[in-house]
Scaffold this active site. Structure first.
Site, PDB file in Angstrom:
ATOM      1  N   HIS A 234      -1.558   5.736  -0.857  1.00  0.00           N
ATOM      2  CA  HIS A 234      -2.265   6.010  -1.916  1.00  0.00           C
ATOM      3  C   HIS A 234      -1.389   5.911  -3.197  1.00  0.00           C
ATOM      4  O   HIS A 234      -0.377   6.452  -2.945  1.00  0.00           O
ATOM      5  CB  HIS A 234      -3.249   7.360  -1.994  1.00  0.00           C
TER       6      HIS A 234
ATOM      7  N   ASP B 107     -10.736   7.120   2.569  1.00  0.00           N
ATOM      8  CA  ASP B 107     -11.562   5.992   3.031  1.00  0.00           C
ATOM      9  C   ASP B 107     -11.230   5.509   4.478  1.00  0.00           C
ATOM     10  O   ASP B 107     -12.401   4.935   4.854  1.00  0.00           O
ATOM     11  CB  ASP B 107     -11.154   4.710   2.100  1.00  0.00           C
TER      12      ASP B 107
HETATM   13  N1  CMC Z   1       0.123  -0.604   4.910  1.00  0.00           N
HETATM   14  C1  CMC Z   1       1.508  -0.810   4.888  1.00  0.00           C
HETATM   15  N2  CMC Z   1       2.431  -0.685   3.887  1.00  0.00           N
HETATM   16  C2  CMC Z   1       1.931  -0.364   2.901  1.00  0.00           C
HETATM   17  C3  CMC Z   1       0.620   0.365   2.819  1.00  0.00           C
HETATM   18  C4  CMC Z   1      -0.335   0.013   3.714  1.00  0.00           C
HETATM   19  N3  CMC Z   1      -1.455   0.500   3.648  1.00  0.00           N
HETATM   20  N4  CMC Z   1       0.471   0.882   1.581  1.00  0.00           N
HETATM   21  C5  CMC Z   1       1.716   0.666   0.830  1.00  0.00           C
HETATM   22  N5  CMC Z   1       2.629   0.122   1.751  1.00  0.00           N
HETATM   23  C6  CMC Z   1       4.007  -0.102   1.363  1.00  0.00           C
HETATM   24  C7  CMC Z   1       4.228  -1.181   0.309  1.00  0.00           C
HETATM   25  O1  CMC Z   1       4.409  -2.590   0.965  1.00  0.00           O
HETATM   26  C8  CMC Z   1       5.487  -0.883  -0.353  1.00  0.00           C
HETATM   27  O2  CMC Z   1       6.527  -1.160   0.303  1.00  0.00           O
HETATM   28  P1  CMC Z   1       7.999  -1.479  -0.198  1.00  0.00           P
HETATM   29  O3  CMC Z   1       8.380  -0.488  -1.107  1.00  0.00           O
HETATM   30  O4  CMC Z   1       8.746  -1.945   0.882  1.00  0.00           O
HETATM   31  O5  CMC Z   1       7.613  -2.682  -1.249  1.00  0.00           O
HETATM   32  C9  CMC Z   1       5.201   0.628  -0.460  1.00  0.00           C
HETATM   33  O6  CMC Z   1       4.376   1.126   0.624  1.00  0.00           O
HETATM   34  C10 CMC Z   1       4.588   1.239  -1.732  1.00  0.00           C
HETATM   35  O7  CMC Z   1       3.507   0.413  -1.827  1.00  0.00           O
HETATM   36  P2  CMC Z   1       2.699   0.157  -3.282  1.00  0.00           P
HETATM   37  O8  CMC Z   1       1.972  -0.934  -3.080  1.00  0.00           O
HETATM   38  O9  CMC Z   1       3.882   0.151  -4.248  1.00  0.00           O
HETATM   39  O10 CMC Z   1       1.903   1.630  -3.546  1.00  0.00           O
HETATM   40  P3  CMC Z   1       0.916   1.606  -4.631  1.00  0.00           P
HETATM   41  O11 CMC Z   1       0.950   3.049  -5.114  1.00  0.00           O
HETATM   42  O12 CMC Z   1       0.815   0.498  -5.659  1.00  0.00           O
HETATM   43  O13 CMC Z   1      -0.536   1.204  -3.774  1.00  0.00           O
HETATM   44  C11 CMC Z   1      -2.390   1.409  -2.440  1.00  0.00           C
HETATM   45  C12 CMC Z   1      -1.235   2.248  -3.369  1.00  0.00           C
HETATM   46  C13 CMC Z   1      -3.554   2.391  -2.099  1.00  0.00           C
HETATM   47  C14 CMC Z   1      -3.002   0.043  -3.283  1.00  0.00           C
HETATM   48  C15 CMC Z   1      -1.663   0.903  -1.197  1.00  0.00           C
HETATM   49  O14 CMC Z   1      -1.184   2.030  -0.366  1.00  0.00           O
HETATM   50  C16 CMC Z   1      -2.704   0.216  -0.298  1.00  0.00           C
HETATM   51  O15 CMC Z   1      -2.817  -1.096  -0.567  1.00  0.00           O
HETATM   52  N6  CMC Z   1      -3.302   0.628   0.679  1.00  0.00           N
HETATM   53  C17 CMC Z   1      -4.546   0.185   1.396  1.00  0.00           C
HETATM   54  C18 CMC Z   1      -5.559  -0.145   0.646  1.00  0.00           C
HETATM   55  C19 CMC Z   1      -6.304   1.410   0.829  1.00  0.00           C
HETATM   56  O16 CMC Z   1      -6.423   2.141   1.498  1.00  0.00           O
HETATM   57  N7  CMC Z   1      -6.663   1.702  -0.458  1.00  0.00           N
HETATM   58  C20 CMC Z   1      -7.572   3.093  -0.855  1.00  0.00           C
HETATM   59  C21 CMC Z   1      -6.956   3.875  -1.358  1.00  0.00           C
HETATM   60  S1  CMC Z   1      -7.850   5.541  -1.361  1.00  0.00           S
HETATM   61  C22 CMC Z   1      -9.352   5.140  -2.207  1.00  0.00           C
HETATM   62  C23 CMC Z   1      -9.279   5.441  -3.828  1.00  0.00           C
HETATM   63  O17 CMC Z   1      -8.690   6.460  -4.330  1.00  0.00           O
HETATM   64  O18 CMC Z   1      -9.571   4.411  -4.844  1.00  0.00           O
END
Ligand code: CMC
Length: 429
Positions: free
Chosen positions: A306, A364
């Site tokens: 998240h 989710d």
């Molecule tokens: N699976 C594998 N690796 C992940 C995941 C995941 N679900 N989420 C983040 N990472 C890794 C990412 O690759 C990155 O690695 P590194 O530091 O080595 O580059 C690190 O963790 C940080 O990720 P980020 O993308 O910079 O984090 P963010 O805060 O921008 O993204 C997120 C948050 C929710 C978009 C992401 O965790 C994700 O894509 N999750 C899967 C989709 C999901 O479940 N979304 C629903 C969120 S809850 C509903 C809502 O409130 O809207």
């Protein structure tokens, strides 16, 4: 309001004082607006360090895993409140008295039906259209039907539009589903509560009676409460930005639905189910967790991680409990899909990569599983999220429009395109 100041010094010797605001809860916020009068902009793609507005509605502490609606912890609301009461709270700022609640519920029930011509509107869509595509269109079109509450400067009009949206979203969501499966639309039944009415419109058919299972009605009500608001997330910010132009509330909510649709936001619950189907078997969980860890593989575990919650998602804790209640009540725990999900949860919670990066199952993950157990197809999950989030969106829209500082939102940019150049006729390029 500003009791402190920050000072920045630029290389050219310029010194700029920036007010620092102290919020009721959370971190101090530096007001960077004075930078503009010195001819500069700030740069913050993804808004990782930017508060886009002042708000009194919802508070999140991502490190502590706290979510408050108007000061009330989400777990208390999920346990003790119901969706309509929480909606009143989000919209009005306080929990209702008994009299206020009765009046609010009456107001909502008065608006549950949609204009008869909206039924015909559905026929313009293909039956295999994604229900989110249908919902975006139908909600946007509401402004063509309810002209009498569109004066956004009028507080009463704004409230009527809010009631209409909260009341009609379950009807529209269920219509999207019924249309996709070729069953007749079911009229709202105002003798039922909000969640029961939704289940009835989703699952009853004219040919036989439909008994509402109270465990399932409670679960759906909880899903609604947990998804009702989440401060300045992508869809709420979209609603605010659309609303900042003076656009009508139905159009603004429709834009929120489009922003919610993406798999990084509200589309994640649908993506969770698609991912589980892709994994297919418990024996493959390890392989997919390995792929999620691989930087060169775009695969991510849907329903994990998240942007704001870096320890755990408080909604996920409550939703996990409901998910297990529903699976037990339906004797579904042994079904391969749910066994697979539980194995994935177990491995990811122990896996070094996920633990180190603080990637916990989010709301989710569990809401997708719960909705699936309820017999709701995965392409309806985000529609249900939109239904629940509508009250959050409209509360933020109403808050923004009634603030004296209300003005159009207009971000600036860091331009990295071509320098100015002369147009060349096509033969000379
Ligand atoms: N699976 C594998 N690796 C992940 C995941 C995941 N679900 N989420 C983040 N990472 C890794 C990412 O690759 C990155 O690695 P590194 O530091 O080595 O580059 C690190 O963790 C940080 O990720 P980020 O993308 O910079 O984090 P963010 O805060 O921008 O993204 C997120 C948050 C929710 C978009 C992401 O965790 C994700 O894509 N999750 C899967 C989709 C999901 O479940 N979304 C629903 C969120 S809850 C509903 C809502 O409130 O809207």
């Amino acid at each position: 309001m500003a009791d402190k100041k920050a000072n920045i010094k630029l290389d050219n010797g310029e010194s700029i004082d920036l007010p620092i605001y102290t919020p009721t809860l959370g971190k101090e916020v530096i007001d960077v607006a004075p930078i503009a009068s010195h001819g500069h902009f700030t740069f913050d793609p993804g808004f990782v360090a930017t508060a886009s507005c002042e708000s009194k509605i919802t508070f999140i502490d991502g490190e502590k895993g706290t979510l408050l609606y108007r000061g009330y912890p989400i777990d208390q609301l999920a346990e003790k409140s119901n969706f309509l009461e929480s909606s009143y709270l989000l919209l009005n700022g306080e929990l209702p008295t008994q009299t206020e609640f009765v009046a609010f519920e009456k107001n909502i029930k008065q608006h549950t039906m949609v204009h008869q011509q909206i039924n015909q509107f559905f026929n313009g869509f293909r039956r295999d259209a994604h229900p989110m595509a249908v919902m975006v269109g139908v909600v946007g079109a509401l402004s063509a039907f309810y002209h009498d509450s569109l004066d956004i400067k009028n507080a009463e009009d704004r409230m009527i539009s809010a009631y209409r949206l909260i009341a009609k979203m379950p009807t529209i969501a269920a219509m999207c589903y019924k249309y996709s499966i070729g069953q007749p639309f079911v009229c709202p039944d105002n003798s039922l509560n909000y969640a029961e009415n939704f289940l009835n419109m989703m699952f009853s058919v004219p040919s036989e009676p439909y008994d509402i299972n109270p465990v399932l009605a409670k679960a759906i009500d909880r899903i609604f409460i947990l998804h009702a608001d989440h401060e300045q997330n992508a869809s709420t910010s979209t609603v605010r930005l659309a609303g900042s132009t003076g656009a009508n509330p139905f159009a603004c909510i429709s834009s929120g639905i489009t922003a919610l649709w993406g798999p990084a936001h509200g589309g994640a619950n649908e993506a969770v189910l698609n991912m589980l189907r892709e994994i297919g078997d418990v024996s493959k969980v390890g392989e997919y967790v390995k792929r999620a860890r691989d930087k060169n593989d775009p695969f991510r575990l849907m329903g994990f991680g998240h942007r704001v919650y870096k320890n755990y998602d408080p909604r996920a804790t409550v939703m996990r409990e409901t998910c297990h209640e529903v699976l037990s009540s339906l004797d579904a725990k042994e079904q391969p899909l749910f066994q697979l999900a539980m194995e994935l949860e177990k491995i990811a919670l122990e896996d070094e990569y996920f633990v180190d990066k603080k990637l916990y199952p989010n709301v989710d993950f569990y809401s997708g599983l719960t909705l699936s157990a309820l017999g709701i197809p995965s392409n309806m999950f985000t529609v249900i999220f939109a239904l629940a989030r509508t009250v959050g969106w409209i509360s933020h829209w109403n808050e923004m429009v009634s603030q004296p500082s209300f003005k159009i939102g207009r971000p600036r940019q860091l331009y990295t395109g071509s320098d100015i150049r002369d147009y060349q006729t096509i033969s000379k390029r």
